[in-house]
Design a protein around this motif. Structure first.
Motif, PDB file in Angstrom:
ATOM      1  N   ALA A   1       0.912  -1.154  -0.086  1.00  0.00           N
ATOM      2  CA  ALA A   1      -0.136   0.045  -0.189  1.00  0.00           C
ATOM      3  C   ALA A   1       0.905   1.296   0.037  1.00  0.00           C
ATOM      4  CB  ALA A   1      -0.806  -0.179   1.235  1.00  0.00           C
ATOM      5  N   ASP A   2       2.024   1.259   0.666  1.00  0.00           N
ATOM      6  CA  ASP A   2       2.961   2.471   0.896  1.00  0.00           C
ATOM      7  C   ASP A   2       3.386   2.612  -0.648  1.00  0.00           C
ATOM      8  OD1 ASP A   2       2.230   2.514   3.528  1.00  0.00           O
ATOM      9  OD2 ASP A   2       4.056   1.939   4.278  1.00  0.00           O
ATOM     10  N   GLU A   3       3.950   1.363  -1.435  1.00  0.00           N
ATOM     11  CA  GLU A   3       4.249   1.695  -2.494  1.00  0.00           C
ATOM     12  C   GLU A   3       3.481   2.118  -3.634  1.00  0.00           C
ATOM     13  OE1 GLU A   3       6.014  -2.249  -3.779  1.00  0.00           O
ATOM     14  OE2 GLU A   3       7.301  -2.351  -2.178  1.00  0.00           O
ATOM     15  N   ARG A   4       2.216   1.793  -3.449  1.00  0.00           N
ATOM     16  CA  ARG A   4       1.203   2.047  -4.228  1.00  0.00           C
ATOM     17  C   ARG A   4       0.901   3.671  -4.089  1.00  0.00           C
ATOM     18  NH1 ARG A   4      -1.297  -2.785  -3.355  1.00  0.00           N
ATOM     19  NH2 ARG A   4      -2.658  -1.865  -1.799  1.00  0.00           N
ATOM     20  N   ALA A   5       0.794   4.103  -2.937  1.00  0.00           N
ATOM     21  CA  ALA A   5       0.821   5.472  -2.526  1.00  0.00           C
ATOM     22  C   ALA A   5       1.863   6.369  -3.151  1.00  0.00           C
ATOM     23  CB  ALA A   5       0.506   5.670  -1.072  1.00  0.00           C
ATOM     24  N   ALA A   6       3.132   5.860  -2.879  1.00  0.00           N
ATOM     25  CA  ALA A   6       4.164   6.745  -3.629  1.00  0.00           C
ATOM     26  C   ALA A   6       4.168   6.642  -4.880  1.00  0.00           C
ATOM     27  CB  ALA A   6       5.304   6.063  -2.985  1.00  0.00           C
ATOM     28  N   ALA A   7       3.886   5.740  -5.461  1.00  0.00           N
ATOM     29  CA  ALA A   7       3.734   5.559  -7.129  1.00  0.00           C
ATOM     30  C   ALA A   7       2.678   6.738  -7.466  1.00  0.00           C
ATOM     31  CB  ALA A   7       3.450   4.405  -7.708  1.00  0.00           C
ATOM     32  N   ALA A   8       1.343   6.621  -6.851  1.00  0.00           N
ATOM     33  CA  ALA A   8       0.397   7.534  -7.193  1.00  0.00           C
ATOM     34  C   ALA A   8       0.884   9.216  -7.071  1.00  0.00           C
ATOM     35  CB  ALA A   8      -0.939   7.124  -6.598  1.00  0.00           C
ATOM     36  N   ALA A   9       1.469   9.232  -6.067  1.00  0.00           N
ATOM     37  CA  ALA A   9       1.862  10.690  -5.677  1.00  0.00           C
ATOM     38  C   ALA A   9       3.014  11.175  -6.528  1.00  0.00           C
ATOM     39  CB  ALA A   9       2.364  10.952  -4.194  1.00  0.00           C
ATOM     40  N   ALA A  10       3.776  10.255  -7.060  1.00  0.00           N
ATOM     41  CA  ALA A  10       4.820  10.638  -8.039  1.00  0.00           C
ATOM     42  C   ALA A  10       3.924  10.932  -9.158  1.00  0.00           C
ATOM     43  CB  ALA A  10       5.791   9.488  -8.231  1.00  0.00           C
TER      44      ALA A  10
END
Length: 134
Positions: free
Chosen positions: A98-107
């Motif tokens: 979930a943290d990886e998905r959130a970071a990718a979405a933010a980027a």
């Protein structure tokens, strides 16, 4: 082995669970099951003692009810410890994903920086009139 013994999966598994079974092939199968369980636990990072299977009845039975079939499995406390470990591992992995998905979405949501210019050009000078005509 099942073909040579002319037995199906259910009969073989029942012999695997039977505490009175002494056939060397069944004992070898038990050892292979134990080794496979240990390999899977190690693959998941289980660094504790590997549980030792026991033979126990599926249910104890009562006055008018015979006991259930034999089962060869880890004691309840060991099963609970392994399940708790796997549950915690699953939660940690789900959080990391979930943290990886959130970071990718933010980027991907961040505005792109303006294009970079290679050099600044000054504005062209105003032409100097050679002849001024009134």
């Amino acid at each position: 082995w099942m073909l040579a013994a002319n037995e199906g999966m259910t009969a073989t598994h029942n012999r695997l669970d039977d505490p009175q079974e002494a056939d060397p092939a069944i004992l070898r199968l038990r050892a292979l099951h134990d080794a496979m369980d240990a390999a899977v636990l190690h693959a998941y990072g289980w660094n504790q003692a590997i549980p030792t299977p026991i033979h126990e009845r599926e249910w104890p039975g009562g006055e008018d009810d015979p006991p259930g079939p034999w089962r060869r499995r880890w004691p309840e406390a060991d099963r609970a410890r392994v399940l708790e470990f796997l549950w915690q591992l699953n939660e940690a992995r789900a959080k990391a994903e979930a943290d990886e998905r959130a970071a990718a979405a933010a980027a991907s949501a961040a505005p792109a920086p303006p294009p970079r210019r290679r050099g600044r050009r000054s504005a062209a000078p105003a032409p100097i009139p050679l002849l001024e005509i009134p």
